[in-house]
Each structure stands twice: as structure tokens, then as C-alpha cells.
Enzyme design. Sequence first.
Site, PDB file in Angstrom:
ATOM      1  N   HIS A 182      15.739  54.978  38.206  1.00 46.98           N
ATOM      2  CA  HIS A 182      16.583  55.752  37.297  1.00 46.98           C
ATOM      3  C   HIS A 182      16.329  55.422  35.832  1.00 46.98           C
ATOM      4  O   HIS A 182      16.607  56.249  34.961  1.00 46.98           O
ATOM      5  CB  HIS A 182      18.059  55.524  37.631  1.00 46.98           C
ATOM      6  N   GLY A 183      15.853  54.234  35.544  1.00 47.45           N
ATOM      7  CA  GLY A 183      15.603  53.937  34.144  1.00 47.45           C
ATOM      8  C   GLY A 183      15.131  52.513  33.935  1.00 47.45           C
ATOM      9  O   GLY A 183      15.377  51.626  34.763  1.00 47.45           O
TER      10      GLY A 183
END
Length: 441
Positions: free
Chosen positions: A291-292
Site C-alpha cells: 500500500h505504500g
Amino acid sequence: MKNGVLLFSSLIFYGWGEPEYIICMVISILVNYILGLLIERYSGSVWGRRWLIVSVVFSLGMLGYFKYADFFIANVNSLTGFSAPMLKVVLPIGISFYTFQILSYTIDVYRKDTKAQKNLLSLATYVAFFPQLIAGPIVRYTDIAQALDKREHSLLKVRIGIRRFLFGISKKVLIANSLGELCKIFADSQERNVLFYWLYAGAFTLQIYFDFSGYSDMAIGLGKVFGFDFQENFNYPFISKSITEFWRRWHMSLGTWFRDYLYIPLGGNRVGRMRWLFNIFLVWMLTGLWHGAAWNFVIWGLFFAFLLMIEKLWSGSFLKKMPDSISHVYVMLLVIISFVIFDAPDLSTSAERLRSMFGMSGLPLTGIQSAYYLRSYFVIFVIAITGSTDLPRRVIGRIRETPFGGIFLTGAEPLVCVLLLLLTTAYLIDASFNPFLYFRF
């Protein structure tokens, strides 16, 4: 011809915002097109496995460079005291999604679950197809391989697709954006109290659901218009009675991707207990990292790994015996906590927000602004909470079973669609720029 038009349109769509990064996607398609052919040609031999490794290393290498290079440098600098300069690499939009799609293709060719695509145009259409290119769902090649060569169009599919698209954009514009406004008000406000933190946490949890599921609805709807059937990405996750069930209903295309291409190849649950727990730990750490490039995403993933381990080892059978209402409260409390971690810019902020939510920061319970915004956003909260459950679907099902229910719903459908179109158009004209939250992943 149809694939050519779709590919051209998709490249225009992608290049409209970031024309310089089209080359990254095109190179990735070309390289993996060749590697897919080589994997199939040398299938069953050591060279087939080597070409697959090349594909995985190349695809993850590109993703790693664009998404994680500066994160890696910053952490090395922090640990060693070095001051290596940041590369300041800009993340190409959608790279996390199309990289996983390409990997599913080459891995499935290696597993002989599908044949290598001989037509470069068809493979490029699969990777670059614009409805799901930016923020999913992660469509597997095997799911649409047949449709890439031959697909049927009908007025019924177009009607269903347009209806799904309108519901999706309405979820984004009318609900997610409204809740996002409350999150922004909280961020800009100087007032801090327990109620305001819970308003923010609840608003963001609902916002990310309506934002992301709305985009998925739009992608699935547009797919139907063009003759494709994409898998569902959400199935009312907030009605879950356990965290295990929640992840069977939330972002299903990502969850099943990690299950089929990482968790099961690692041995899944068919190994010793310690190895099984390690498999869960690794899969969820990588799910968070996907996700990041930030530690809050890693902690977010590990938070779910911990909860899933607890449920699988001890509390799973206990939860099944609990009243539904208590199970729902248990799930929603943990999910809201998780999204506070997810949304925070850093770990210290997430810790401060969680402490404040549970009254451990010495803040007052309420304040003038928080009480005002609770009243102001009460209706949108009620609509969002109700809409996130399967209650509307069940009500429609009951109406359809009545003698004239089917006729009534058939007549009401175009009116509702027109009304949603007018409302979303009015909101879009009046609103500021509100990109989808998952565009940054």
C-alpha cells in the site's frame, strides 16, 4: 480492431496525466510479453523457471525502484548515520496494480494455467485497459483471456454496466467526498477532544470504503460496457463477524492475489505451526508494504497479521459463539483502529490519535465544534453506515418478490440513475479536486 481501439484509448487516458510514465508501462509489457513466450517455450525445463525468475525480478525491480527506493535510502541513512541523497523518484500512477497483473500472467503461464498470449496487442490491452488500470481491481489474465480474443456485447450488459458505473461514481462523489470534507475539517481544526477524534476515525473508515469500492464499481461497470466481466472487489466487509471474514470481503482481488501467488506457494497452513505463522506474518507485512512505502503501512499490515493469528489459534471458535452484535462491534472497533494507523502520516501521529480516541491524552470528551459537526454530518453518517451494509440489497430483494415489485423496480431504475447522474454532476461542478484515495498506491 476492438482491442486496438481499447489500447489506444487506455494509453491516451493514462498519458493524459503522466505521459512520461507511459514508457515504463510499455517496457514492462514488451519485456513480459517476450518472457511469457519464453516461459511457455521452455516449460518444464530449468530455463522455464529461470525466465520466470527474470520476469519476477524485473517486475518487482521496477516497482521497488519507483515505489521504495527513497524509503530504503531514508531507513539506511537513519540506521547508519549516512546522508545519502534521496532520489526523489515520482511514483507512476497505477504501477502497483499493473505490476501485480503482469506477474499473475507470467506465473500462470509458468504453472500452465493459461497459454502465453501470442498477440502483443491483446496482452497490452489486458495490462493497460483503462477502467481498472489506476486503482484495480487487480484483474488476472486468466479471468479475461477468452474475452480478449472474443467477447459478446449486448444492450443488457451495457445497461448493467452503466448502472454500476453510476452507483460507483455516486458512492465516491456523494458519500466519500462528503466524509473526506469532515476529515479535512478535523485536520484543519485547532479543537481537539475525544468526540472529534472518533468522528474523524469513523469518517475516514467509511470514506475509504466508499471511495475504493466506488472506484471498483466504476471499473466493473465500464468493463461490462466493453464486454468484460471483472471479479468483485468488495462484498460488504463491514458486516463481517471476524477479521478473517473481513479480509474475505475487503479488497478481494488483492487478498486472493497474495493467497494464490505467495501464501499457498509458501506452504499456506499445510506446514508446521511456526512456519505457518511466519507465512501469515510475511504475507501481511508485504500486504501493508504494497500500500505504500512508509512504516505506518507496514504496521497496519502486521496489525492484521497479529489479529488473524489470534483468531486462527485461539479466538476463532469463540467468536462464532458470540452474539452477532458483539462480533460486529469487535470487528468495527479493530477496523477503525487499523484505518487510523493507515491514514496517519507517521507512527507518532497514529499513536497520538489512538491515545486521544481512548481518552489517554487528557483531552475533554466533547467541544463546540465537534458537537456541531456531529449534528451537521449525522445524516451522511446514517446514509453511509446503512449503505455499507447489505440492508439496501435485502430491501430491494423483498420488494422484487412482491406481486408488482419487479415492475416497480424496472420503472424506477432509470429515474434513480438519472437522479444520481444529476446529483453527481452538480456536486462535481461545485466541488474541488478530490482524487481517489487508492490513486497514490
